[in-house]
Design a protein around this motif. Structure first.
Motif, PDB file in Angstrom:
ATOM      1  N   VAL A 101     -23.379  11.069  -0.729  1.00 31.24           N
ATOM      2  CA  VAL A 101     -23.999   9.841  -1.234  1.00 31.24           C
ATOM      3  C   VAL A 101     -23.296   9.381  -2.508  1.00 31.24           C
ATOM      4  CG1 VAL A 101     -26.118   8.889  -2.230  1.00 31.24           C
ATOM      5  CG2 VAL A 101     -26.235  10.284  -0.169  1.00 31.24           C
ATOM      6  N   VAL A 102     -23.061  10.308  -3.419  1.00 34.22           N
ATOM      7  CA  VAL A 102     -22.429   9.962  -4.699  1.00 34.22           C
ATOM      8  C   VAL A 102     -21.010   9.441  -4.486  1.00 34.22           C
ATOM      9  CG1 VAL A 102     -21.571  10.925  -6.876  1.00 34.22           C
ATOM     10  CG2 VAL A 102     -23.856  11.516  -6.065  1.00 34.22           C
ATOM     11  N   VAL A 103     -20.237  10.127  -3.662  1.00 36.05           N
ATOM     12  CA  VAL A 103     -18.856   9.702  -3.400  1.00 36.05           C
ATOM     13  C   VAL A 103     -18.842   8.337  -2.715  1.00 36.05           C
ATOM     14  CG1 VAL A 103     -16.773  10.226  -2.046  1.00 36.05           C
ATOM     15  CG2 VAL A 103     -17.890  12.023  -3.354  1.00 36.05           C
ATOM     16  N   SER A 104     -19.762   8.106  -1.786  1.00 32.95           N
ATOM     17  CA  SER A 104     -19.835   6.813  -1.095  1.00 32.95           C
ATOM     18  C   SER A 104     -20.160   5.689  -2.068  1.00 32.95           C
ATOM     19  CB  SER A 104     -20.887   6.859   0.014  1.00 32.95           C
ATOM     20  OG  SER A 104     -20.530   7.793   0.998  1.00 32.95           O
ATOM     21  N   ILE A 105     -21.106   5.931  -2.972  1.00 35.69           N
ATOM     22  CA  ILE A 105     -21.472   4.903  -3.950  1.00 35.69           C
ATOM     23  C   ILE A 105     -20.305   4.625  -4.892  1.00 35.69           C
ATOM     24  CG2 ILE A 105     -22.950   4.416  -5.942  1.00 35.69           C
ATOM     25  CD1 ILE A 105     -25.211   5.871  -4.388  1.00 35.69           C
ATOM     26  N   LEU A 106     -19.676   5.672  -5.406  1.00 33.07           N
ATOM     27  CA  LEU A 106     -18.572   5.483  -6.354  1.00 33.07           C
ATOM     28  C   LEU A 106     -17.376   4.796  -5.705  1.00 33.07           C
ATOM     29  CD1 LEU A 106     -18.657   8.853  -8.321  1.00 33.07           C
ATOM     30  CD2 LEU A 106     -19.406   6.602  -9.100  1.00 33.07           C
ATOM     31  N   LEU A 107     -16.956   5.288  -4.549  1.00 37.82           N
ATOM     32  CA  LEU A 107     -15.799   4.693  -3.886  1.00 37.82           C
ATOM     33  C   LEU A 107     -16.106   3.275  -3.409  1.00 37.82           C
ATOM     34  CD1 LEU A 107     -12.879   5.197  -3.053  1.00 37.82           C
ATOM     35  CD2 LEU A 107     -13.727   6.114  -0.894  1.00 37.82           C
ATOM     36  N   GLY A 108     -17.327   3.050  -2.923  1.00 36.27           N
ATOM     37  CA  GLY A 108     -17.723   1.708  -2.505  1.00 36.27           C
ATOM     38  C   GLY A 108     -17.734   0.728  -3.663  1.00 36.27           C
ATOM     39  N   THR A 109     -18.197   1.178  -4.824  1.00 35.83           N
ATOM     40  CA  THR A 109     -18.209   0.328  -6.012  1.00 35.83           C
ATOM     41  C   THR A 109     -16.800  -0.038  -6.443  1.00 35.83           C
ATOM     42  OG1 THR A 109     -20.286   1.326  -6.743  1.00 35.83           O
ATOM     43  CG2 THR A 109     -18.993   0.169  -8.412  1.00 35.83           C
ATOM     44  N   VAL A 110     -15.913   0.947  -6.437  1.00 39.90           N
ATOM     45  CA  VAL A 110     -14.522   0.686  -6.821  1.00 39.90           C
ATOM     46  C   VAL A 110     -13.854  -0.271  -5.837  1.00 39.90           C
ATOM     47  CG1 VAL A 110     -12.244   1.757  -7.046  1.00 39.90           C
ATOM     48  CG2 VAL A 110     -14.226   2.834  -8.104  1.00 39.90           C
ATOM     49  N   LEU A 111     -14.019  -0.032  -4.546  1.00 42.18           N
ATOM     50  CA  LEU A 111     -13.390  -0.896  -3.547  1.00 42.18           C
ATOM     51  C   LEU A 111     -13.966  -2.310  -3.568  1.00 42.18           C
ATOM     52  CD1 LEU A 111     -13.013   1.569  -0.544  1.00 42.18           C
ATOM     53  CD2 LEU A 111     -11.232   0.749  -2.098  1.00 42.18           C
ATOM     54  N   PHE A 112     -15.294  -2.428  -3.741  1.00 38.08           N
ATOM     55  CA  PHE A 112     -15.898  -3.753  -3.821  1.00 38.08           C
ATOM     56  C   PHE A 112     -15.413  -4.483  -5.067  1.00 38.08           C
ATOM     57  CE2 PHE A 112     -19.219  -6.685  -5.251  1.00 38.08           C
ATOM     58  CZ  PHE A 112     -19.304  -7.505  -4.135  1.00 38.08           C
ATOM     59  N   GLY A 113     -15.334  -3.783  -6.188  1.00 39.86           N
ATOM     60  CA  GLY A 113     -14.836  -4.392  -7.423  1.00 39.86           C
ATOM     61  C   GLY A 113     -13.399  -4.852  -7.289  1.00 39.86           C
ATOM     62  N   LEU A 114     -12.579  -4.036  -6.641  1.00 39.16           N
ATOM     63  CA  LEU A 114     -11.182  -4.407  -6.409  1.00 39.16           C
ATOM     64  C   LEU A 114     -11.087  -5.630  -5.503  1.00 39.16           C
ATOM     65  CD1 LEU A 114      -8.206  -3.669  -6.877  1.00 39.16           C
ATOM     66  CD2 LEU A 114      -8.355  -2.220  -4.849  1.00 39.16           C
ATOM     67  N   ALA A 115     -11.875  -5.652  -4.445  1.00 42.06           N
ATOM     68  CA  ALA A 115     -11.878  -6.808  -3.543  1.00 42.06           C
ATOM     69  C   ALA A 115     -12.350  -8.068  -4.262  1.00 42.06           C
ATOM     70  CB  ALA A 115     -12.775  -6.531  -2.331  1.00 42.06           C
ATOM     71  N   PHE A 116     -13.348  -7.933  -5.120  1.00 40.82           N
ATOM     72  CA  PHE A 116     -13.843  -9.077  -5.881  1.00 40.82           C
ATOM     73  C   PHE A 116     -12.784  -9.599  -6.847  1.00 40.82           C
ATOM     74  CE2 PHE A 116     -16.110 -10.930  -9.527  1.00 40.82           C
ATOM     75  CZ  PHE A 116     -16.815 -11.924  -8.862  1.00 40.82           C
ATOM     76  N   LEU A 117     -12.101  -8.664  -7.516  1.00 37.96           N
ATOM     77  CA  LEU A 117     -11.026  -9.088  -8.427  1.00 37.96           C
ATOM     78  C   LEU A 117      -9.897  -9.792  -7.694  1.00 37.96           C
ATOM     79  CD1 LEU A 117     -10.739  -6.077 -10.884  1.00 37.96           C
ATOM     80  CD2 LEU A 117     -11.475  -8.389 -11.421  1.00 37.96           C
ATOM     81  N   LEU A 118      -9.514  -9.258  -6.545  1.00 35.28           N
ATOM     82  CA  LEU A 118      -8.440  -9.895  -5.769  1.00 35.28           C
ATOM     83  C   LEU A 118      -8.856 -11.256  -5.242  1.00 35.28           C
ATOM     84  CD1 LEU A 118      -7.033  -6.824  -3.823  1.00 35.28           C
ATOM     85  CD2 LEU A 118      -5.971  -8.027  -5.731  1.00 35.28           C
ATOM     86  N   ALA A 119     -10.122 -11.376  -4.843  1.00 36.59           N
ATOM     87  CA  ALA A 119     -10.606 -12.660  -4.313  1.00 36.59           C
ATOM     88  C   ALA A 119     -10.728 -13.721  -5.404  1.00 36.59           C
ATOM     89  CB  ALA A 119     -11.943 -12.465  -3.618  1.00 36.59           C
ATOM     90  N   SER A 120     -10.966 -13.297  -6.622  1.00 34.96           N
ATOM     91  CA  SER A 120     -11.158 -14.244  -7.708  1.00 34.96           C
ATOM     92  C   SER A 120      -9.885 -14.490  -8.518  1.00 34.96           C
ATOM     93  CB  SER A 120     -12.274 -13.781  -8.639  1.00 34.96           C
ATOM     94  OG  SER A 120     -11.887 -12.586  -9.288  1.00 34.96           O
ATOM     95  N   ALA A 121      -8.778 -13.928  -8.076  1.00 31.28           N
ATOM     96  CA  ALA A 121      -7.516 -14.118  -8.792  1.00 31.28           C
ATOM     97  C   ALA A 121      -7.068 -15.577  -8.676  1.00 31.28           C
ATOM     98  CB  ALA A 121      -6.447 -13.197  -8.231  1.00 31.28           C
ATOM     99  N   PRO A 122      -6.508 -16.118  -9.755  1.00 31.68           N
ATOM    100  CA  PRO A 122      -6.050 -17.511  -9.684  1.00 31.68           C
ATOM    101  C   PRO A 122      -4.823 -17.650  -8.794  1.00 31.68           C
ATOM    102  CG  PRO A 122      -5.488 -16.527 -11.805  1.00 31.68           C
ATOM    103  CD  PRO A 122      -6.298 -15.521 -11.061  1.00 31.68           C
ATOM    104  N   GLY A 123      -4.717 -18.809  -8.190  1.00 30.14           N
ATOM    105  CA  GLY A 123      -3.517 -19.115  -7.398  1.00 30.14           C
ATOM    106  C   GLY A 123      -3.654 -18.805  -6.019  1.00 30.14           C
TER     107      GLY A 123
END
Length: 123
Positions: A101-123
């Motif tokens: 559960v802990v690993v799923s939450i941590l890895l999911g948070t990191v991957l979601f954050g990375l996807a959000f950053l990539l989606a919100s990148a300018p250009g």
């Protein structure tokens, strides 16, 4: 009678893809958890653990079931699969499940954050 939520269900291919990707993610995190707790374990056992909670999550979301009941059911199924596949005591099974559960939450948070950053990148 339980009905599907209006507008929340996509095509069968989209649903299968969601279950497949989520099952792959949960299989990877199950292997990481089992490896950290039990040491050297077979990868193929983790690929049996992942699809069960993924299916429960998608089905409960599609039918609008109680999320707390779905989480509890997924945890019980996850612990049962870990217990049957790795053949460990209840205490060690609970520990592997908690780490999963802990690993799923941590890895999911990191991957979601990375996807959000990539989606919100300018250009």
């Amino acid at each position: 009678m339980v009905t599907l939520q209006a507008g929340s269900v996509g095509s069968p291919v989209a649903i299968a893809g969601t279950v497949g990707l989520f099952a792959l993610f949960l299989s990877i995190t199950a292997h990481i958890a089992a490896r950290n707790v039990l040491g050297d374990v077979e990868v193929k056992k983790a690929f049996v653990v992942g699809p069960l909670p993924a299916t429960i999550a998608v089905v409960s979301t599609a039918f609008g079931l109680n999320p707390f009941l779905a989480i509890l059911t997924a945890l019980v199924v996850d612990a049962t699969a870990i217990s049957l596949l790795y053949g460990r005591s209840r205490r060690l099974t609970a520990y592997v499940t908690a780490i999963h559960v802990v690993v799923s939450i941590l890895l999911g948070t990191v991957l979601f954050g990375l996807a959000f950053l990539l989606a919100s990148a300018p250009g």
